[in-house]
Write a protein that holds these residues in place. Sequence first.
Motif, PDB file in Angstrom:
ATOM      1  N   UNK A   1       1.505 -48.364 -31.965  1.00 48.15           N
ATOM      2  CA  UNK A   1       1.922 -49.197 -32.919  1.00 48.15           C
ATOM      3  C   UNK A   1       3.097 -50.106 -32.640  1.00 48.15           C
ATOM      4  N   UNK A   2       4.102 -49.167 -32.138  1.00 51.22           N
ATOM      5  CA  UNK A   2       5.484 -49.756 -31.850  1.00 51.22           C
ATOM      6  C   UNK A   2       5.504 -50.861 -30.591  1.00 51.22           C
ATOM      7  N   UNK A   3       4.846 -50.074 -29.725  1.00 50.67           N
ATOM      8  CA  UNK A   3       4.971 -50.559 -28.122  1.00 50.67           C
ATOM      9  C   UNK A   3       3.606 -51.356 -27.515  1.00 50.67           C
ATOM     10  N   UNK A   4       2.392 -51.026 -28.298  1.00 55.54           N
ATOM     11  CA  UNK A   4       1.368 -51.825 -28.000  1.00 55.54           C
ATOM     12  C   UNK A   4       0.935 -50.929 -26.596  1.00 55.54           C
ATOM     13  N   UNK A   5       1.011 -49.844 -26.262  1.00 56.89           N
ATOM     14  CA  UNK A   5       0.561 -49.168 -25.025  1.00 56.89           C
ATOM     15  C   UNK A   5       0.360 -47.652 -25.533  1.00 56.89           C
ATOM     16  N   UNK A   6      -0.709 -47.013 -24.757  1.00 53.85           N
ATOM     17  CA  UNK A   6      -1.010 -45.863 -24.772  1.00 53.85           C
ATOM     18  C   UNK A   6      -0.828 -44.915 -23.730  1.00 53.85           C
ATOM     19  N   UNK A   7       0.033 -43.918 -23.936  1.00 50.34           N
ATOM     20  CA  UNK A   7       0.408 -43.047 -22.642  1.00 50.34           C
ATOM     21  C   UNK A   7      -0.642 -42.722 -21.910  1.00 50.34           C
ATOM     22  N   UNK A   8      -0.359 -42.796 -20.619  1.00 53.61           N
ATOM     23  CA  UNK A   8      -1.364 -42.217 -19.565  1.00 53.61           C
ATOM     24  C   UNK A   8      -1.479 -40.862 -19.543  1.00 53.61           C
ATOM     25  N   UNK A   9      -0.011 -40.285 -19.841  1.00 51.91           N
ATOM     26  CA  UNK A   9      -0.144 -38.834 -20.023  1.00 51.91           C
ATOM     27  C   UNK A   9       1.024 -38.477 -20.978  1.00 51.91           C
ATOM     28  N   UNK A  10       0.622 -37.508 -21.772  1.00 47.64           N
ATOM     29  CA  UNK A  10       1.757 -36.897 -22.847  1.00 47.64           C
ATOM     30  C   UNK A  10       1.624 -35.550 -23.094  1.00 47.64           C
ATOM     31  N   UNK A  11       2.751 -34.947 -22.849  1.00 52.66           N
ATOM     32  CA  UNK A  11       2.900 -33.462 -22.979  1.00 52.66           C
ATOM     33  C   UNK A  11       3.830 -33.117 -23.724  1.00 52.66           C
TER      34      UNK A  11
END
Length: 202
Positions: free
Chosen positions: A107-117
């Motif tokens: 919502x804020x940055x317009x990107x989806x993390x490729x990895x999130x842990x």
Amino acid sequence: MPITSAEGRTTESSTAPSADNTEPIMLELVDESGRTIGTAEKVSAHLAPGRLHRAFSVFLFDEAGRLLLQRRALGKYHSPGVWSNTCCGHPYPGEPPFVAAARRTGEELGVAPALLREAGTVRYNHPDPLSGLVEQEYNHLFVGTVRAAPAPDPAEVEETAFVTPAQLDELRERARFSAWFMTVLDTARPAIREVTGASAGW
């Protein structure tokens, strides 16, 4: 060295604002162990002395091991115009912090993390010296990577930058950062080093 700029478990019980934004945004109040004990309206939870509530902080890195920072929009009610980590926020009541972290990053940055842990939790009490609001937070930390260029929502983000550790030090000498930034960064460092590798210098 120049800085390179870049220009919920959601369940039926989750309390999200309505589409017309007439519903107040509710936060999840917690005890010192992070157990849910109730809810409170967002602004009231930040009025001094503050009420302990659940939050999250995200640190995303590019393939070169640079941290994506954001400068908060000038119109935000809390800590406007200061630099901070990739994304911060609050889960809706009943929403898992991991889901909230991914949702707000988009919502804020317009990107989806490729990895999130997950990268642990930290509890802190940080007053904002300008607004007088208080961050009494039980904060869930997340570390990951990003491959796409940010496309920030201007209502949320004034600008973004990818920085090395040396560039971060330089920026901190001449710009204001959020009161909580170093607390969450220092707590997340072990997980950051696992994601970025020792050579990145974090």
